[in-house]
Every structure is written in C-alpha cells, then in structure tokens.
Design an enzyme around this catalytic site. Structure first.
Site, mmCIF file in Angstrom:
data_model
loop_
_atom_site.group_PDB
_atom_site.id
_atom_site.type_symbol
_atom_site.label_atom_id
_atom_site.label_comp_id
_atom_site.label_asym_id
_atom_site.label_seq_id
_atom_site.Cartn_x
_atom_site.Cartn_y
_atom_site.Cartn_z
ATOM 1 N N HIS A 87 0.905 -0.933 -13.065
ATOM 2 C CA HIS A 87 -0.492 -1.139 -13.457
ATOM 3 C C HIS A 87 -1.338 -0.432 -12.402
ATOM 4 C CE1 HIS A 87 0.418 -3.900 -16.644
ATOM 5 N NE2 HIS A 87 0.991 -4.775 -15.843
ATOM 6 N N GLU B 57 -6.903 8.514 -13.703
ATOM 7 C CA GLU B 57 -6.211 9.656 -14.309
ATOM 8 C C GLU B 57 -7.207 10.631 -14.914
ATOM 9 O OE1 GLU B 57 -2.449 10.927 -17.020
ATOM 10 O OE2 GLU B 57 -2.568 8.974 -16.072
ATOM 11 N N GLU C 277 -4.124 6.839 -27.272
ATOM 12 C CA GLU C 277 -3.384 6.045 -26.291
ATOM 13 C C GLU C 277 -3.969 4.639 -26.235
ATOM 14 O OE1 GLU C 277 -2.883 7.994 -22.530
ATOM 15 O OE2 GLU C 277 -2.723 9.976 -23.444
ATOM 16 N N CYS D 115 -4.352 0.198 -12.388
ATOM 17 C CA CYS D 115 -5.666 -0.437 -12.192
ATOM 18 C C CYS D 115 -5.630 -1.414 -11.026
ATOM 19 C CB CYS D 115 -6.094 -1.187 -13.446
ATOM 20 S SG CYS D 115 -6.052 -0.205 -14.951
ATOM 21 N N ASP E 6 -8.566 14.626 -5.789
ATOM 22 C CA ASP E 6 -7.776 15.619 -5.065
ATOM 23 C C ASP E 6 -8.543 16.940 -5.059
ATOM 24 O OD1 ASP E 6 -5.755 16.890 -3.736
ATOM 25 O OD2 ASP E 6 -4.539 17.250 -5.528
ATOM 26 N N ARG F 53 -6.822 14.331 -24.320
ATOM 27 C CA ARG F 53 -6.141 14.750 -23.100
ATOM 28 C C ARG F 53 -6.072 16.273 -22.983
ATOM 29 N NH1 ARG F 53 -2.778 12.133 -19.361
ATOM 30 N NH2 ARG F 53 -3.000 10.168 -20.475
#
Length: 875
Positions: free
Chosen positions: A841, A573, A562, A843, A630, A529
């Site tokens: 969730h 993400e 994770e 997804c 974005d 990350r």
C-alpha cells in the site's frame, strides 16, 4: 518641629547650649546614616552575615547609591540593626568612618587609598573609561585588594545610565597614546566632581539631579567623535581590551554577573514602558557593551543573568535591532559565532533542563523565546555581513497571478480575506533591506543556527497555530525559521497545506448549499496511463484559467481502467510518470548534461508555454501534496523560483565547462584583446545543431573584449545563458509553480537548497535507519526469522535494486526530508507460505509479506515484485 529648633531662636541670636546640643544631635544622626549607607553599599565584610540590610548578606539585593541613601534614611528612622565590622574589614571600615567624620559635607563619600599618596574618589565615578579602569586596577594591584574595583564595576554595570555613558568614542589616539592608556596616570586631577554624598540631603539631591549630571559628565561632547546614523558612540575595541584584562580575575567576573542580574529588569522596564531608545539612541551602547563579555555562555550566567538580559534585549524596537544588526554585521566570523553560541547554549540548557510536552510547551518558556529573538539578530548580522546580492531579482518583472473569482471561507463568513497580500515578510528584512535569499555566502554556515534539542521538543501543530494567529502573547518558532531543521519546517508546511485543503473543501460545501449545485471538493484528475501528459495538461490548463484556487484542493488521481483508490500512492505514481515523460530528451523541453546529470531549459524548445506551466504546477502540487519527485535541476533553478536571477557563480553548478572557461578568461594575465581576439558576440546551436549568433551588446561583433571590459562580458554572458535565453520558458514554469504556492509560507521558511530537498527528497539512502524505524504488524516482530532474513536480503541489494524496493513500497525511489529514518514503513504478515508475490500500500508505506518457507524463495519473490511493479489494483 525639629527643623525649627536646629540652629537659631526666633530672635535670630544663637543660644550656645542649644546650638551645641543641636550640632551634636545632627552629627550623631549623620554618623548613623553614614554607617547605614556604608552597610548598604559595602557591607560589614562578614560573608556569613544574616542581616538583610547588609551588602555582605548572601541574599542582599544590590542597589545604586541614590537608592542606598534613601534606604539609609529609612533604616535610621526605624533604628534598624547595624552590623559590627568584620575583622577582615575592620581597618577599611574604620578608615571609611574616620574619613566621614572629618570630611566636609560635600565630600563625605571619599575612599582614600594612601599606599603611594594617590587619592581617587571612586564613589565619584559615574561612568567608566578605559583609562579609569586601568587606573583603578593598578591601585588595586598595589594594595592587593580588588574590592574597590569590584564595587565600581558593580555600580556602573548595574546602572543603565552609567553604562550608556561608559567607554565612549573620543578623537583618534596615536599608538603612543594608546600605550599610555594602560599605564598609571600619576597626574590625575584630584578635583573631579563628586557624585555621591553620605548626608541625607546630599543623597536626595543626587536622586533628583543624577540624569542631568550624567548628561554633563566630564566626557564633553566636544571631545566625542562625530557619528553617522548607523554608527555608535561606544568604543568597542576599548571594551574588548578591558574585558580581556578583567575577566581573568574570578571575583571581578562575579561583579559583572551580579551587575547584569540587577541591570536587566530595569532595562526591560525602560524599553517596555518608557520608550527610552527613541529619546536616547545611545541607549543601545549598553547592549553592545554587555554582548562583548566573552563569558556570557558560561554556566554561571545561564541560570539567571543571561535569561534576564535576553528578555531585556528582546524588547528593543525594530529600528534599534536594525542598527545593532548593521553594527554586528561588521564583526568577523569568530565574533558572530561567539554570540551565536551564547544564545544557542542558553536555549539548549533550558530545553534539556526542563520537560516539555503538549501541556508544557517550549513556546511558553520566556528564556527560550527571548534567546531565540536575540539569536535572530545575530542571524541577520550573519546574513548582512556575508556576501550579499540585493540586485538580480526575478520578481521585479513578474506578472501578478490573478486572484480566484470565488470567495474565500473568511469572506463567505463576512470576514476580510487573509493572506491577500501574499506570504508574510519578516519585519527585520524590511528594516534591513536584505533577505536571507540575497546572501550567497554567510559569515558562518546557516546550519550552525539550527538547534536540534529545540526541534525535538517543539510541538509543531501548536506552533503552527501560534504562527497563523499572530497573537502577541504566544510566540511561534516559525517566525525564526533559521533555528528549525528541514524536517520540522516541512511539518509546519504540511499543516499549512492540509489546513488550506480543508478550507477549500469547506468552501465547496458552502457553495453547494448556497448555489444548489454539486461542486467537487477535490482536485480530481482522471488520466490515461499512455496519454498522461495530454490528459493532465488539458485538465490543469482548464483549472488554471477558470479558477486557480482549485489547485489548492487536495489532489485525487484516477488512472482510467484501474481500480486504485488515491490515498496518496496513486498521486505519487502520477507525479513519477509525468516527470519521466516531460524530462524525456526526445520531447526536447529540457537539455541533459551528461557530466553533471542535470537538466536545463531548452532555449530552442518548440513546446508551448502551457507545458512549461504544467511542469511548474506539477512541482508546486508535489510540495503541496507532500510528494517527492525524481527531478534533477541545478540549484540556480530553485534560486530563480524563489525570486533571484542567475549570475556568473551559478554557472559553476549548471554549466561547469562554460564556467571554467569564463573563469580562465577573468584570471588571464596576458593581453586578452590581442591573444584571444573575441568579441561581445557569442554562438549557440539550435535543436538541429545549426549555429546561432547573439550579440550581448548592440553591435557586439564589433566590440572586442579587453582586460578592462572582460568582467562585463562574463556578466552579460552569464545573464544570457541563465536568464534571457530561457526567459519565456522559465516565466511560464515559475507562473505555474506560484499558482499553487503563492500563499504558502514556503518562501518564508525555506532556503533554495531546502526547496530542492522538499521536491527531490534526500539522495542518501540509509537502509540501516529504515530498519531501525520500521514497525511490524499481523504477527511479525523485529525478531521473527523471516524479518531477519528479509533485512539481510534488502541490505545485500545493489543501489538500483534498493531504489526499486523503495519505489515498490512507498511510491518513490527517494528518501523523504530527514532521510529514510523518517519514513515509518510497516511490514505486515499476508498469510502463510504461498506462490503469490509481495504487495504494498504505497499510500501508507505498508509492505504485505507472506510467510515464505525459505530465504531463497523470499528473495526470488521480492525481486520479481519490485522489478515488475506497475499499476494499481484492489486487494
């Protein structure tokens, strides 16, 4: 044997009694044949007639003169029923028969109108001119009987040969001559050639010689205007004037309607089987003439006449379509809109009057398919007639992307590789030499061509199958992308991407079986990350070099340390974090404009081309994996991605201050050289604020800008800012994007503004639409107390809080293509009252909401969850 006894004995001497008997028999036969012919062409006048061989019968199918003559012979032989003249037509019928009896054999088809002693042989009218129409119209007005004009229109407009010869261009008239066209022609030549005859022999001769007679019509070639390859021989202005005069009469309009019903199947047959256009390019005239009828969209035409005409028109060969489009492109916006609305009206009418579903496909409706093909011609006329820029193509100097070293699934199975030449190109674009992308401003907005009722009933999975298979007997609306909205096209693109992913997965399995080594069926990225750019860049660069085809596999992202399993949410993400990192102004890859809130490529960036390639790959992967990013680029970036270079008008979006300055320069009314004292040398600043000089032309610092060359200066300046200064960075960026999308129908289906919508989603957040489409599970319903309180809280959020909520529940803070109403969020109960926070969730766009005891607690827990939501765990 009868013919042997018609006139003479073998001795050659006439026998008076036999001659007289024979003459009377022939006269009687001729009289009966004339009555049958009159009955077939004009009818008895009784609107309630039930005789199937009478033109007055409501079910009677109209026929041309030659067919009527042959039919009259057949009816005479079988002694078919003859109608008695109806009282309303008795006078006319008697006059007709009387004229027939007294007329010589070669002129028995004359209709005499004796009001003012004028005589017009209407049955000899083998084509129409503006003068002829006005002449007949004037005589009909004098008699207060329009039936002769109605019959002439019915005869000419139902015959392809006659219509093709009608309303031809002649040498240019003066204004005085044009005025005289509408006046009565008192000195009309009474000795015009006669086309039709009533006797059987004359009619049969007509049948054999009709085509040659039309070719030798009195509109001599020496009087016709000489035409270029893209010109047409029909006088469009004359047609419009004629329609304006005639369509106000309801009975005359019905004649046009009935004639079109009879004409269209014959035209369809000519185009399908007889290759008529290649033999006579003037055949296109009849389509031009019919399309000038401004009443084509009226309800009377929608049932039968217009669908039949569309079927015929859709059979035009590509060259004819191109010529018709180039002609229509010269029309004004109102005329284009009228034709567009005609076909849209037919499509909408057919859609709402039928029930289409997965078993009864809209693709199988001939009328809708034909109308869509005709609408396509109007669409390209709208494109060609607009502001078009066929220059400034990025693709001209684009390097080809190397093909994958791996075999495709088709090649593994012994088939030839499909899509080897890249995405498809519409044949009409090739014929016209113009693409939709070339059009900067169409005559009417592109959005007007979208048919929403059609989009609602279109089964996109079936349509996509037809699109890929390309069979002649199955039509795909994806070949007419202008008629589809962004949501429908996005669904088609989704199917294409998914099928490509599954294909890559199957190839991997086959390779594993053949080569005996385990290959990964996914595009797997394992990243940290806090080092996401470095990890992603290294992995994607390796894939791009070793086997670019792996980029077309389904993306699967793992964050180190994770537990999240990527069913779409982890990828969302990943994209968000990559975008945040790369567009960070501190990195210096892009510059940020505070006034426009947009990013632009930094021409002085120290970053490698590989990182710009990564951004291109990320944008391509986002589209390929149906994720929203974005990113904030000006529209010119998407135009450049689609293959067009930036021009001066693009500066208005990307560099508005510079655009306004250059625009002021172009509009300056004084002496530019003396007043402004500027040259073809411009100044820019680097990352550290130091000035850099650049010559737009060789020795630009010595070339002053004048009123004469300021346009050149503006174009060179714009080209430098949008193209040359960022050429290295943008080439790498575009190359990365095309690594993922080069075989996709993306460019075929979407315009640049729609590409932006695909990548960035909609900026309009309509939470009311989201509430209406949200579903509930686990015990919650729309009327549950907590659900009502939940929506009250969400609607009270600020815009920033609403974006955080979307980010928390869906993985992105942007609405998908089509708005939040297309999101399909689910709110499920996650146990009784508790201190735990809501979870989601991403997804599957599912929000897990405990049944909190109060509205205040619900708001507090929800705000905390959306504010501090980072990372993934296993529930």
């Amino acid at each position: 044997m009868e013919k042997l006894h018609q006139c003479y004995w073998k001795s050659g001497e006439p026998q008076s009694d036999d001659i007289e008997a024979s003459r009377m028999k022939r006269a009687a036969a001729k009289h009966l044949i004339e009555r049958y012919y009159h009955q077939l062409t004009e009818g008895c006048g009784n609107e309630a007639c039930t005789n199937e061989f009478c033109a007055s019968c409501p079910t009677f199918l109209r026929m041309d003169n030659n067919a009527a003559a042959i039919k009259a012979l057949e009816l005479y032989k079988i002694n078919a029923k003859l109608c008695d003249p109806h009282p309303s037509k008795k006078g006319a019928s008697s006059a007709y028969l009387e004229n027939s009896k007294g007329a010589p054999n070669n002129s028995c088809s004359e209709i005499k109108m004796n009001k003012k002693g004028a005589r017009i042989d209407f049955k000899d009218v083998t084509y129409l001119t503006e003068e002829k129409v006005y002449e007949i119209l004037e005589l009909c007005r004098e008699r207060e009987d329009y039936s002769p004009l109605i019959r002439v229109i019915g005869r000419v407009f139902s015959s392809a040969e006659a219509l093709v010869q009608s309303f031809r261009k002649v040498k240019q008239h003066t204004k005085e001559e044009l005025k005289s066209l509408q006046a009565k022609d008192e000195d009309k030549d009474e000795d015009e050639k006669e086309k039709a005859a009533c006797s059987a022999a004359a009619m049969e001769e007509d049948s054999e010689a009709s085509s040659s007679r039309i070719g030798d019509s009195s509109q001599g070639d020496n009087n016709l205007q000489k035409l270029g390859p893209d010109d047409v021989s029909v006088d469009i202005d004359a047609i419009r004037r004629v329609y304006t005069r005639l369509l106000s009469n309801e009975k005359i309009e019905t004649a046009f309607l009935n004639a079109l019903v009879y004409l269209s199947p014959n035209v369809e047959c000519d185009l399908t089987y007889h290759n008529v256009y290649s033999r006579d390019p003037n055949y296109l005239n009849l389509f031009i003439i019919v399309m000038e009828n401004r009443n084509l969209h009226s309800p009377e035409y929608l049932e039968m006449a217009l669908p039949l005409f569309c079927k015929a028109m859709s059979k035009l060969p590509l060259a004819a379509q191109g010529k018709l489009i180039r002609l229509w492109s010269k029309y004004n916006a109102d005329q284009i809109r009228r034709m567009m609305e005609t076909f849209q009206q037919l499509i909408t009418y057919k859609v709402i009057s039928n029930e289409f579903n997965s078993r009864n496909l809209v693709n199988d409706d001939d009328a809708i398919v034909a109308a869509s093909k005709c609408l396509k011609m109007v669409y390209y006329a709208n494109v060609v007639g607009g502001e078009v820029d066929t220059n400034h193509n990025e693709e001209d100097d684009e390097e080809p992307i190397p093909e994958s070293s791996e075999l495709t699934l088709q090649e593994l199975l012994g088939e030839e590789r499909r899509n080897k030449k890249g995405p498809r190109v519409d044949p009409l674009e090739t014929e016209l030499g113009v693409k939709t992308l070339d059009c900067r401003k169409p005559l009417i907005p592109f959005e007007e061509f979208i048919n929403e009722p059609l989009n609602e009933v279109l089964e996109m999975d079936k349509d996509y199958t037809f699109f890929k298979v390309e069979t002649e007997n199955k039509f795909s609306f994806m070949t007419c992308p202008f008629i589809l909205n962004a949501v429908t096209k996005n669904l088609g693109l989704y199917y294409d991407n998914r099928i490509r992913m599954y294909s890559e997965r199957r190839i991997t399995v086959l390779y594993s079986l053949v080569q005996g080594q385990q290959l990964n069926p996914y595009l797997r990225l394992k990243v940290r990350r806090d080092h996401i750019i470095d990890d992603a860049l290294v992995r994607l660069e390796m894939i791009a070099m070793e086997n670019p085809a792996d980029l077309k596999k389904q993306l699967y992202v793992e964050f180190e340390g994770e537990q999240g399993v990527d069913e779409g949410g982890v990828s969302k993400e990943f994209f968000q974090l990559v975008v945040e990192e790369i567009f960070n102004p501190d990195i210096g890859m892009f510059t940020y404009d505070e006034s426009t809130k947009l990013f632009w490529f930094n021409p002085s960036s120290f970053e490698t081309e590989g990182q710009f390639t990564l951004i291109g790959i990320v944008l391509g992967l986002a589209i390929y994996n149906n994720c929203i990013l974005d990113v904030h680029f000006p529209m010119v970036v998407y135009r450049k991605l689609m293959g067009k270079k930036g021009t001066f008008r693009d500066l208005g979006d990307s560099h508005p201050v510079l655009y306004q300055s250059l625009k002021d320069l172009l509009e300056y009314e004084g002496n530019v050289e003396d007043d402004m004292m500027i040259t073809f040398q411009i100044s820019q600043t680097d990352l550290f604020g130091n000035p850099m000089m650049y010559d737009l032309k060789e020795n630009g610092d010595k070339i002053p800008i004048t009123n004469e060359n300021r346009k050149e200066f503006v174009n060179l300046y714009s080209d430098y800012i949008l193209n040359k200064s960022v050429e290295k960075q943008f080439k790498a960026f575009r190359r990365g994007f095309h690594m993922v999308t080069n075989e996709s129908p993306l460019k075929y289906l979407f315009r640049p503004e729609e590409i932006e919508l695909l990548i960035c989603g909609s900026r309009n957040l309509d939470f009311q639409a989201l509430e209406e489409t949200t579903e509930y599970d686990g015990g919650y319903t729309r009327d549950s107390v907590l659900i009502r309180e939940f929506w009250e809280i969400v609607h009270s959020f600020t815009d920033e809080q609403k974006r955080l909520f979307l980010q928390f529940t869906t993985g992105t803070d942007r609405a998908p293509v089509g708005g939040l109403g297309k999101l399909k969020m689910i709110i499920a109960k996650n146990g009784p009252d508790t201190e735990r926070l809501p979870t989601s969730h991403t997804c599957f766009n599912v929000l897990l909401l405990p049944e909190y005891s109060s509205k205040e607690k619900l708001k507090e827990r929800l705000l905390k969850a959306i504010t501090y939501a980072k990372g993934f765990g296993m529930l």
